[in-house]
Design a protein around this motif. Structure first.
Motif, PDB file in Angstrom:
ATOM      1  N   ASN A 161       0.923  -1.297   0.096  1.00 54.76           N
ATOM      2  CA  ASN A 161      -0.055   0.021   0.005  1.00 54.76           C
ATOM      3  C   ASN A 161       0.878   1.216   0.194  1.00 54.76           C
ATOM      4  N   ARG A 162       1.847   1.264   0.651  1.00 56.06           N
ATOM      5  CA  ARG A 162       2.657   2.221   0.614  1.00 56.06           C
ATOM      6  C   ARG A 162       3.667   2.562  -0.661  1.00 56.06           C
ATOM      7  N   GLY A 163       3.657   1.573  -1.602  1.00 53.27           N
ATOM      8  CA  GLY A 163       4.376   1.544  -2.899  1.00 53.27           C
ATOM      9  C   GLY A 163       5.690   1.049  -2.580  1.00 53.27           C
ATOM     10  N   GLN A 164       6.210   0.331  -1.623  1.00 54.30           N
ATOM     11  CA  GLN A 164       7.656   0.002  -1.337  1.00 54.30           C
ATOM     12  C   GLN A 164       7.699  -1.531  -2.133  1.00 54.30           C
ATOM     13  N   LEU A 165       6.580  -2.152  -2.166  1.00 54.54           N
ATOM     14  CA  LEU A 165       6.759  -3.403  -2.951  1.00 54.54           C
ATOM     15  C   LEU A 165       5.625  -3.637  -3.783  1.00 54.54           C
ATOM     16  N   GLN A 166       5.644  -4.509  -4.564  1.00 52.53           N
ATOM     17  CA  GLN A 166       4.492  -4.818  -5.600  1.00 52.53           C
ATOM     18  C   GLN A 166       3.923  -6.095  -5.489  1.00 52.53           C
ATOM     19  N   THR A 167       4.687  -7.070  -5.213  1.00 48.88           N
ATOM     20  CA  THR A 167       4.127  -8.557  -5.179  1.00 48.88           C
ATOM     21  C   THR A 167       5.063  -9.354  -4.146  1.00 48.88           C
ATOM     22  N   VAL A 168       4.633  -9.878  -3.157  1.00 47.78           N
ATOM     23  CA  VAL A 168       5.040 -10.542  -2.068  1.00 47.78           C
ATOM     24  C   VAL A 168       4.612 -12.045  -2.187  1.00 47.78           C
TER      25      VAL A 168
ATOM     26  N   ASP B 248       3.447 -18.202 -11.495  1.00 45.95           N
ATOM     27  CA  ASP B 248       3.054 -17.371 -12.727  1.00 45.95           C
ATOM     28  C   ASP B 248       2.230 -16.204 -12.270  1.00 45.95           C
ATOM     29  N   LEU B 249       1.441 -16.499 -11.048  1.00 48.31           N
ATOM     30  CA  LEU B 249       0.602 -15.327 -10.566  1.00 48.31           C
ATOM     31  C   LEU B 249       1.497 -14.041 -10.119  1.00 48.31           C
ATOM     32  N   TYR B 250       2.840 -14.640  -9.314  1.00 42.42           N
ATOM     33  CA  TYR B 250       3.721 -13.517  -8.863  1.00 42.42           C
ATOM     34  C   TYR B 250       4.432 -12.883 -10.116  1.00 42.42           C
ATOM     35  N   ASN B 251       4.552 -13.369 -11.237  1.00 45.05           N
ATOM     36  CA  ASN B 251       5.013 -12.665 -12.453  1.00 45.05           C
ATOM     37  C   ASN B 251       4.052 -11.993 -13.128  1.00 45.05           C
ATOM     38  N   ASN B 252       2.659 -12.184 -12.901  1.00 44.45           N
ATOM     39  CA  ASN B 252       1.907 -11.392 -13.684  1.00 44.45           C
ATOM     40  C   ASN B 252       0.905 -10.463 -12.701  1.00 44.45           C
ATOM     41  N   LEU B 253       0.913 -10.770 -11.367  1.00 42.99           N
ATOM     42  CA  LEU B 253       0.054  -9.727 -10.485  1.00 42.99           C
ATOM     43  C   LEU B 253       0.442  -8.349 -10.630  1.00 42.99           C
ATOM     44  N   LYS B 254      -0.305  -7.380 -10.738  1.00 42.65           N
ATOM     45  CA  LYS B 254      -0.105  -6.001 -10.736  1.00 42.65           C
ATOM     46  C   LYS B 254       0.355  -5.837  -9.374  1.00 42.65           C
ATOM     47  N   LYS B 255      -0.445  -6.234  -8.360  1.00 47.53           N
ATOM     48  CA  LYS B 255       0.246  -6.338  -6.820  1.00 47.53           C
ATOM     49  C   LYS B 255      -0.540  -7.455  -6.136  1.00 47.53           C
ATOM     50  N   GLY B 256      -0.127  -7.825  -5.007  1.00 48.35           N
ATOM     51  CA  GLY B 256      -0.727  -8.784  -4.180  1.00 48.35           C
ATOM     52  C   GLY B 256       0.377  -9.685  -3.225  1.00 48.35           C
ATOM     53  N   VAL B 257      -0.282 -10.307  -2.509  1.00 50.05           N
ATOM     54  CA  VAL B 257       0.453 -11.318  -1.856  1.00 50.05           C
ATOM     55  C   VAL B 257       0.052 -12.673  -2.057  1.00 50.05           C
ATOM     56  N   VAL B 258       0.998 -13.646  -2.239  1.00 49.34           N
ATOM     57  CA  VAL B 258       0.646 -14.996  -2.555  1.00 49.34           C
ATOM     58  C   VAL B 258       1.196 -15.816  -1.446  1.00 49.34           C
ATOM     59  N   LEU B 259       0.396 -16.350  -0.773  1.00 49.14           N
ATOM     60  CA  LEU B 259       0.508 -17.144   0.570  1.00 49.14           C
ATOM     61  C   LEU B 259       0.342 -18.629   0.521  1.00 49.14           C
ATOM     62  N   LEU B 260       1.344 -19.579   0.722  1.00 47.61           N
ATOM     63  CA  LEU B 260       1.367 -20.823   0.804  1.00 47.61           C
ATOM     64  C   LEU B 260       1.573 -21.410   2.087  1.00 47.61           C
ATOM     65  N   ALA B 261       0.874 -22.631   2.351  1.00 49.69           N
ATOM     66  CA  ALA B 261       1.103 -23.509   3.787  1.00 49.69           C
ATOM     67  C   ALA B 261       1.197 -24.701   3.414  1.00 49.69           C
ATOM     68  N   MET B 262       2.234 -25.314   4.145  1.00 46.84           N
ATOM     69  CA  MET B 262       2.644 -26.634   3.752  1.00 46.84           C
ATOM     70  C   MET B 262       3.454 -27.223   4.926  1.00 46.84           C
TER      71      MET B 262
END
Length: 626
Positions: free
Chosen positions: A56-63, A285-299
């Motif tokens: 939201n502060r523009g410091q990152l795009q996708t995490v 793929d999502l990370y490479n193409n998302l305008k912005k967002g968080v991708v979270l995995l649990a395993m």
């Protein structure tokens, strides 16, 4: 509230808040969750919240964030915490996927999860899709209506005026879409915008959600809404592109947090990849193409080490799944300590006593704090603590032996949302199949059919995806072909029914259609097939009813997650037999009974009729010259 130890002791004997509530299921992710102690593994949930703030502060795009933990350590508790905290914020939207029924069509399944998540209510009577629709209109038109105003008055009035002026309700929606397109030239499929706008219509929201999920609408209804239907052959190819478009639209207003849970399953795709590996590649793929967002995995840690780290080009995948840690290692959940154990138990008991309007003698009653602290010295998992509490809840009494499945079954049954599963054909098929397998194990005779086997139907590629399975009995004199068919669209219905009545090709003695909805009287091919099935071939149409399928869905969920529940398959089959879940189920009995040859009564309407409000009160005088 009252303090009465005798009443509390009686309450404890009849209500155990820990029994059957050891595993967090998707229903708790979305609905009422288990009591949460925010300090437990706060480093994991805070990583997600910090990522949203940086975006939201523009410091990152996708995490990309990956959480690993041993079984029972609290992965789903953390995800539930994240979901429920995001519910209170206006800067993000939560998207959740935990079912991977067909790894070969993961893009289409992911689209289902995305649209299902965006149908969730972010506040009373407002779905996420509707909030985005309101934002789209306000931005493009310069209006300032709330989402609630659009739903209750503004949008219905626009539709009514459009019908009066243009003899078409779709005209105003298309006009709004054109304005939005000018603001968002990156959207290559404008019909996605159009369908999102339709979610503001209380009469058409189901149809709009249906279309956004990649499913086919009745042709007449699709035309009235101005939406083109997607053919079955294009669904998988178009699914990921549509997901990207939806996520791009969302990310103009909120940060999408996309969570993949329950990845530690044994299923393998045709390309040899496990569920975790398939999702890891999708996440890349999502990370490479998302305008912005968080991708979270649990395993599980083993899943990370033995499946993700051995992927082809593993470093490229890992770089996107763990972006905020310099060592490129997942966030590990920690075992509980004594303070955590006390806080956890106290939080659960506080909610329990408040619910029953009782004040206990002390916050940990009936437990002893020293015993809980001793338990904490062993660094237990959350699951171990909750199980210990369930087994020791009645002071000084060893609980009688209980079937280990019972508590989980009741919990699943209590948390099933009747509105969420009637379109989920795959889950219904899986549940029915398990019920018949349980009968076949004991060669049960029911409705004059001794059930001997449940068989897959071998098909060519042209016939794939239409029929479900075959129930065999009476020394193979009875072979019932099963078709669960809830979707709309005359072409698909006709194609499926054509195969159901082809007894010779698929080795049936009778066909059984399972469906809750009418089939349009104007659909000539399906109607002709129905006549053949019911009147010429001795087949049957069994009405699907939610109250019949719910118990089968509940036990099926436990069966296919038995590792999570730490149960054996035999324990589950014994429970099905003991509780007569299959043998007394009206749907199972109706499938096996002699066909009536009649169409069921009181079917729901499949045509999704276009209904325009006849009057709209308390609305502004909105002009159509937009």
């Amino acid at each position: 509230m009252t303090t009465d130890t005798s009443k509390i002791d009686q309450l404890i004997k009849t209500h155990n808040p820990f029994a059957g509530h050891i595993v967090v299921r998707p229903q708790q992710i979305w609905g009422k969750s288990f009591p949460d102690v925010p300090s437990i593994n706060s480093h994991a949930s805070n990583a997600v919240f910090d990522a949203i703030d940086k975006i939201n502060r523009g410091q990152l795009q996708t995490v990309g964030i990956t959480i690993t933990a041993e079984k029972g350590l609290g992965k789903s508790h953390i995800i539930s915490r994240i979901r429920h905290q995001l519910q209170t914020r206006e800067d993000s939207l939560f998207i959740y996927m935990s079912k991977y029924d067909n790894l070969n069509q993961i893009q289409y399944q992911f689209l289902q999860s995305v649209t299902s998540s965006l149908r969730a209510f972010i506040r009373p009577d407002v779905m996420a899709f509707q909030e985005i629709a309101a934002e789209l209109i306000n931005e493009s038109m310069g209006w300032k209506h709330t989402t609630e105003q659009y739903i209750s008055s503004v949008f219905p009035k626009l539709l009514k005026q459009s019908l009066v002026k243009y003899n078409s309700v779709a005209t105003v929606v298309e006009t709004l879409r054109n304005h939005i397109e000018q603001k968002k030239p990156n959207i290559t499929n404008p019909y996605i915008i159009q369908a999102i706008l339709w979610t503001l219509s209380t009469n058409q929201i189901n149809a709009a959600n249906f279309w956004l999920s990649g499913k086919e609408l009745p042709e007449a209804h699709a035309q009235l809404m101005g939406l083109p239907n997607i053919t079955d052959s294009d669904k998988e190819n178009q699914a990921l592109n549509n997901v990207r478009q939806i996520l791009d639209i969302i990310s103009d207003y909120r940060v999408p947090v996309i969570c993949f849970d329950e990845l530690d399953i044994a299923d393998i795709a045709d390309n040899g990849f496990t569920a975790a590996q398939v999702i890891a590649n999708l996440s890349k793929d999502l990370y490479n193409n998302l305008k912005k967002g968080v991708v979270l995995l649990a395993m599980y840690p083993d899943t990370w080490n033995q499946q993700i780290r051995v992927l082809p080009q593993a470093e490229a995948v890992i770089d996107r799944l763990v972006t905020e840690k310099s060592d490129r290692q997942p966030i590990e959940l920690r075992y509980l300590n004594s303070d955590h154990v006390v806080a956890l138990v106290q939080t659960w008991l506080k909610e329990f006593y408040q619910e029953h309007q009782q004040i206990p003698p002390h916050p940990l009653y009936p437990f002893n704090e020293n015993k809980l602290r001793e338990l904490g010295k062993g660094k237990p998992t959350i699951r171990v603590v909750l199980r210990w509490c369930a087994e020791n809840f009645i002071p000084g009494v060893t609980p009688p032996p209980v079937n280990p499945v019972k508590g989980y079954y009741q919990s699943e049954l209590d948390n099933i949302d009747p509105n969420s599963f009637m379109e989920d054909e795959l889950s219904i098929v899986v549940a029915l199949k398990l019920a018949f397998i349980s009968l076949a194990k004991d060669r049960v005779e029911l409705e004059n059919v001794k059930v001997e086997a449940v068989e897959e139907i071998v098909t060519t590629k042209a016939d794939e995806g239409y029929l479900n399975f075959r129930v065999v009995g009476n020394n193979r004199q009875v072979k019932i072909g099963i078709l669960v068919l809830q979707q709309s669209g005359g072409k698909f219905i006709g194609a499926a029914l054509k195969r159901l009545i082809n007894y010779k090709k698929f080795d049936f003695t009778r066909g059984c259609l399972i469906r809750s909805k009418k089939i349009s009287s104007g659909a000539s091919v399906p109607q002709q097939c129905l006549k053949t099935l019911l009147h010429k071939q001795g087949g049957e149409w069994v009405k699907l009813q939610s109250e019949d399928i719910q118990p089968l869905l509940a036990i099926s969920t436990i069966y296919y997650n038995c590792r999570t529940y730490e149960l054996t398959e035999e324990e589950i089959f014994d429970f099905i037999k003991q509780e007569k879940i299959a043998i007394n189920n009206p749907l199972i009995r109706e499938i096996l009974s002699d066909p009536s040859g009649q169409e069921p009564d009181n079917l729901t309407d499949d045509d999704l009729p276009m209904r325009i409000p006849q009057s709209v009160e308390n609305s502004d005088d909105i002009k159509l010259n937009i």
